[in-house]
Design a protein around this motif. Structure first.
Motif, PDB file in Angstrom:
ATOM      1  N   UNK A  69       0.945  -1.284  -0.021  1.00 22.13           N
ATOM      2  CA  UNK A  69       0.109  -0.044  -0.134  1.00 22.13           C
ATOM      3  C   UNK A  69       0.795   1.141  -0.097  1.00 22.13           C
ATOM      4  N   UNK A  70       2.006   1.162   0.862  1.00 20.92           N
ATOM      5  CA  UNK A  70       2.822   2.463   0.969  1.00 20.92           C
ATOM      6  C   UNK A  70       3.360   2.645  -0.356  1.00 20.92           C
ATOM      7  N   UNK A  71       3.877   1.629  -1.195  1.00 20.25           N
ATOM      8  CA  UNK A  71       4.562   1.633  -2.462  1.00 20.25           C
ATOM      9  C   UNK A  71       3.604   1.744  -3.817  1.00 20.25           C
ATOM     10  N   UNK A  72       2.289   1.562  -3.422  1.00 20.91           N
ATOM     11  CA  UNK A  72       1.440   1.746  -4.808  1.00 20.91           C
ATOM     12  C   UNK A  72       1.313   0.462  -5.544  1.00 20.91           C
ATOM     13  N   UNK A  73       1.591  -0.679  -4.678  1.00 22.27           N
ATOM     14  CA  UNK A  73       1.440  -1.954  -5.667  1.00 22.27           C
ATOM     15  C   UNK A  73       0.067  -2.825  -5.212  1.00 22.27           C
ATOM     16  N   UNK A  74      -0.423  -2.931  -6.448  1.00 22.74           N
ATOM     17  CA  UNK A  74      -1.643  -3.396  -6.285  1.00 22.74           C
ATOM     18  C   UNK A  74      -1.776  -4.888  -5.934  1.00 22.74           C
ATOM     19  N   UNK A  75      -0.735  -5.728  -6.276  1.00 21.29           N
ATOM     20  CA  UNK A  75      -1.076  -7.151  -6.209  1.00 21.29           C
ATOM     21  C   UNK A  75       0.308  -7.821  -6.141  1.00 21.29           C
ATOM     22  N   UNK A  76       0.604  -9.075  -5.996  1.00 21.70           N
ATOM     23  CA  UNK A  76       1.863  -9.717  -5.840  1.00 21.70           C
ATOM     24  C   UNK A  76       1.725 -11.043  -6.094  1.00 21.70           C
TER      25      UNK A  76
END
Length: 268
Positions: free
Chosen positions: A35-42
């Motif tokens: 969330x802090x990095x703006x990553x939606x999924x992994x």
């Protein structure tokens, strides 16, 4: 733009390899960092050092199906029927580390024919950390042309940096001629010898990108061994590689990976 990390690890116990953080890394910690990095999924790859890593991954994918998916594994000396493999929560495929001489024979021979043919028949992608055996992977890809294969970490040898990190680039670019092979552009900051934005390796990235194209070149991190923040791993690709067009970025940063793995319903 949808941002999907092609390669992370979650674990609850065991002793990680030295390059990784030594404390466990949970789904909640990963979600906060994403969330802090703006990553939606992994996409989670259960690590070998935690015997319960498979369960950790399945729990994360079950709890947050739009945020996590899995490339899992099982011991290859346990021949298994693959028909129900993708019925597990979040399970999109398989991932293996092939770094021993016997693994070269596995890639070229018939010992694992049940795995390769079964994965091809059932549309189960397989990721391989097999930097030393790319010619054998090419043989495999040609033998099973409908089997989708992913090469981990740009085929960089474990621990290599600088130009030495890309000693297999010629073989990797040759492998790009197989349309059923893609590459994970993962772990990139760890290969550089200079600080962010790691300009010393931009030319290596571009040559590999040019070989595979935006539909088979997938951004990711292996975040628990990165020398920088998750956000910098993102902006390295979205802001610093000026040869990536806007359309290319949308594919490289997540859309192409989701298409390759057939991950439906990922968070946007």
């Amino acid at each position: 733009m949808r941002i999907v990390d092609a390669h992370i690890h979650l674990w609850a116990g065991g002793k990680p390899r030295g390059a990784h953080r030594q404390q466990p890394y949970s789904k909640d910690q990963a979600l906060a960092d994403m969330d802090a990095a703006g990553v939606d999924a992994a996409v989670i790859q259960p690590p070998a050092w935690d015997p319960h890593a498979h369960e950790v991954a399945v729990d994360a994918a079950r709890s947050h199906p739009q945020r996590f998916a899995i490339l899992g594994n099982f011991p290859l000396d346990e021949r298994r029927h693959l028909n129900s493999w993708k019925e597990q929560p979040g399970m999109l495929g398989l991932r293996y580390i092939f770094n021993e001489p016997r693994h070269a024979a596995w890639l070229e021979g018939d010992e694992l024919e049940w795995l390769w043919s079964g994965a091809q028949r059932l549309a189960i992608p397989i990721a391989l950390a097999a930097a030393a055996y790319l010619p054998q992977v090419k043989t495999l890809a040609q033998r099973y042309p409908d089997l989708r294969l992913l090469i981990d970490h740009l085929a960089v040898p474990l621990g290599a940096t600088g130009d030495a990190a890309f000693i297999h680039s010629g073989e990797l670019k040759a492998l790009a001629r197989c349309p059923n092979v893609a590459v994970k552009a993962t772990g990139v900051p760890a290969y550089a010898t200079d600080p962010y934005p790691y300009r010393s390796i931009h030319s290596h990235l571009r040559r590999i990108f040019d070989a595979f194209g935006p539909e088979r070149f997938f951004w990711g991190t292996d975040i628990t061994k990165m020398p920088c923040s998750w956000r910098q791993c993102v902006t390295l690709f979205t802001e610093e590689l000026d040869w990536l067009s806007a359309a290319d970025k949308a594919l490289v940063m997540g859309n192409a990976l989701c298409e390759w793995l057939q991950w439906k319903g990922v968070e946007t």
